[in-house]
Design a protein around this motif. Structure first.
Motif, short mmCIF file in Angstrom:
data_model
loop_
_atom_site.label_atom_id
_atom_site.label_comp_id
_atom_site.label_asym_id
_atom_site.label_seq_id
_atom_site.Cartn_x
_atom_site.Cartn_y
_atom_site.Cartn_z
N ILE A 219 0.82 -1.21 0.00
CA ILE A 219 0.00 0.00 0.00
C ILE A 219 0.85 1.26 0.00
CG2 ILE A 219 -1.59 1.35 1.43
CD1 ILE A 219 -3.03 -1.23 2.05
N GLY A 220 1.99 1.24 0.69
CA GLY A 220 2.83 2.44 0.65
C GLY A 220 3.52 2.72 1.96
N THR A 221 4.02 3.94 2.08
CA THR A 221 4.80 4.36 3.25
C THR A 221 4.07 5.46 3.99
OG1 THR A 221 5.98 6.07 2.01
CG2 THR A 221 6.90 3.85 1.94
N SER A 222 4.78 6.08 4.90
CA SER A 222 4.18 7.14 5.71
C SER A 222 3.84 8.38 4.87
CB SER A 222 5.15 7.55 6.83
OG SER A 222 6.38 7.99 6.29
N THR A 223 4.37 8.45 3.66
CA THR A 223 4.09 9.61 2.79
C THR A 223 2.97 9.33 1.78
OG1 THR A 223 5.82 8.93 1.24
CG2 THR A 223 6.46 10.46 2.99
N THR A 224 2.28 8.21 1.96
CA THR A 224 1.21 7.84 1.03
C THR A 224 0.06 8.85 1.08
OG1 THR A 224 1.70 5.49 1.25
CG2 THR A 224 -0.50 6.07 0.47
N LEU A 225 -0.35 9.32 -0.08
CA LEU A 225 -1.50 10.22 -0.18
C LEU A 225 -2.77 9.39 -0.34
CD1 LEU A 225 0.92 12.12 -0.98
CD2 LEU A 225 -0.72 13.36 -2.39
N TYR A 226 -3.82 9.78 0.39
CA TYR A 226 -5.08 9.06 0.25
C TYR A 226 -6.27 9.98 0.47
CZ TYR A 226 -4.97 8.89 5.41
OH TYR A 226 -4.91 9.22 6.75
N TYR A 227 -7.37 9.62 -0.20
CA TYR A 227 -8.64 10.31 -0.02
C TYR A 227 -9.42 9.63 1.11
CZ TYR A 227 -7.72 12.08 -4.76
OH TYR A 227 -7.17 12.66 -5.88
N ARG A 228 -10.20 10.41 1.84
CA ARG A 228 -11.04 9.84 2.90
C ARG A 228 -12.42 10.48 2.82
NH1 ARG A 228 -9.46 8.21 7.81
NH2 ARG A 228 -8.22 6.67 6.67
N TYR A 229 -13.45 9.65 2.82
CA TYR A 229 -14.81 10.15 2.85
C TYR A 229 -15.72 9.06 3.41
CZ TYR A 229 -16.54 7.40 -1.16
OH TYR A 229 -16.93 6.38 -1.98
N ILE A 230 -16.92 9.43 3.77
CA ILE A 230 -17.91 8.48 4.29
C ILE A 230 -18.87 8.13 3.16
CG2 ILE A 230 -19.71 8.04 5.99
CD1 ILE A 230 -16.87 8.28 7.14
N GLY A 231 -18.99 6.82 2.89
CA GLY A 231 -19.83 6.38 1.79
C GLY A 231 -20.62 5.13 2.13
N SER A 232 -20.69 4.22 1.16
CA SER A 232 -21.52 3.02 1.32
C SER A 232 -20.84 1.82 0.68
CB SER A 232 -22.88 3.23 0.66
OG SER A 232 -22.75 3.18 -0.76
N LEU A 233 -21.44 0.67 0.88
CA LEU A 233 -21.07 -0.49 0.08
C LEU A 233 -21.48 -0.20 -1.36
CD1 LEU A 233 -22.34 -3.50 2.27
CD2 LEU A 233 -20.03 -2.53 2.19
N THR A 234 -20.74 -0.71 -2.32
CA THR A 234 -21.08 -0.46 -3.73
C THR A 234 -21.90 -1.59 -4.33
OG1 THR A 234 -19.01 -1.42 -4.55
CG2 THR A 234 -19.01 0.94 -4.03
N THR A 235 -22.31 -2.54 -3.50
CA THR A 235 -23.23 -3.60 -3.90
C THR A 235 -24.36 -3.65 -2.88
OG1 THR A 235 -21.96 -5.25 -2.65
CG2 THR A 235 -21.45 -5.01 -4.99
N PRO A 236 -25.51 -4.22 -3.24
CA PRO A 236 -26.60 -4.35 -2.27
C PRO A 236 -26.11 -5.04 -1.00
CG PRO A 236 -27.37 -4.94 -4.47
CD PRO A 236 -25.88 -4.78 -4.55
N PRO A 237 -26.56 -4.58 0.17
CA PRO A 237 -27.66 -3.64 0.42
C PRO A 237 -27.28 -2.17 0.46
CG PRO A 237 -26.93 -4.59 2.49
CD PRO A 237 -26.11 -5.24 1.43
N CYS A 238 -26.09 -1.81 -0.05
CA CYS A 238 -25.67 -0.40 -0.14
C CYS A 238 -25.63 0.28 1.23
CB CYS A 238 -26.58 0.39 -1.08
SG CYS A 238 -26.71 -0.32 -2.75
#
Length: 276
Positions: free
Chosen positions: A202-221
């Motif tokens: 996945i990477g090191t301590s300098t890894t850039l990442y996005y963070r947000y609150i979402g859902s499952l992408t399959t049912p039941p979502c």
């Protein structure tokens, strides 16, 4: 009177247990491929998932659905989210053809991701092609979802995007023969022995990442899923993508849900202060 009070107390406790157990039951992805598909023109396609079953209604009415477009103009750049805290260990695993995707299940429960002091145990990997999330409207060739859960049913997912190129993905290369072995039938499952999730790198301590609150992408979502999407795009070979798709017998050439409205959600890009 005392007897009546006891009965009321018992009923209240049972009701509470039912409500507490519901999120645990409904938060998991559906395993049965025949219940839904990804054909946007189908009666059981993604635009109709919310109508198929009452318990899938969030697929239709949810306000925090995934996937989304990670549009840079909309992203808030921060540095306080910190480095990704992962403690992954080798574990026995099984590979399963779920019909709509390929799932690698981790059996030992010894690997975990920590977010804000909460430990999420690594449960499974699965792949979507093309990618479900997009960056500035650009859809990539493959997306890996690393699904983690707490004992109480909270879910956190790390997503990794891949672009088709000359270099194969080393982790997927380890699964080549197993993928071929389960490609003949939906529901086929195969033990793959000890696998090391750290090989995903996945990477090191300098890894850039996005963070947000979402859902499952399959049912039941199910919503309130903590999403961590790595900014760096990794390489995968066209042969590996084709192998994943050939193994999935859903009569459709993709297993990616259409983009969902962001609805004013906060999307952050964690950029460490020492990142250049």
């Amino acid at each position: 009177m005392e007897k009546l009070a006891k009965q009321v107390l018992i009923c209240s406790l049972l009701t509470a247990l039912v409500f507490l157990s519901c999120p645990l039951i409904m938060s998991h992805e559906v395993e049965d491929e025949s219940e839904f598909n990804y054909d946007v023109k189908s009666e059981i396609g993604p635009f109709n998932w919310g109508h198929i079953k009452p318990e899938w209604s969030l697929c239709k009415i949810g306000s925090m659905q995934s996937p989304i477009d990670l549009l840079n103009e909309r992203v808030q750049i921060v540095s306080h989210l910190g480095t990704l805290q992962m403690n992954y260990q080798p574990s026995n695993a099984t590979l399963k053809n779920r019909g709509h995707d390929i799932k690698l299940g981790w059996l030992a429960g010894t690997s975990f991701l920590q977010i804000n002091g909460t430990e999420y145990v690594l449960k499974q990997f699965h792949w979507h092609s093309p990618s479900e999330h997009t960056i500035d409207g650009r859809r990539l060739d493959l997306e890996l979802h690393m699904v983690h859960e707490t004992p109480s049913g909270q879910t956190a997912v790390i997503g990794i995007l891949y672009k088709a190129g000359r270099r194969p993905d080393p982790f997927l290369s380890l699964l080549t023969n197993h993928l071929k072995a389960i490609s003949n039938s939906t529901g086929a499952e195969r033990e793959v022995g000890v696998m090391d999730p750290r090989l995903v790198k996945i990477g090191t301590s300098t890894t850039l990442y996005y963070r947000y609150i979402g859902s499952l992408t399959t049912p039941p979502c199910t919503e309130n899923i903590a999403w961590t999407m790595l900014k760096k795009v990794k390489s995968v070979s066209k042969e590996q993508i084709r192998l994943l798709r050939d193994a999935v017998h859903d009569d459709f050439d993709a297993n990616a849900r259409p983009l969902q409205p962001i609805n004013n959600r906060l999307v952050q890009l964690n950029k460490p202060k020492d990142h250049r």
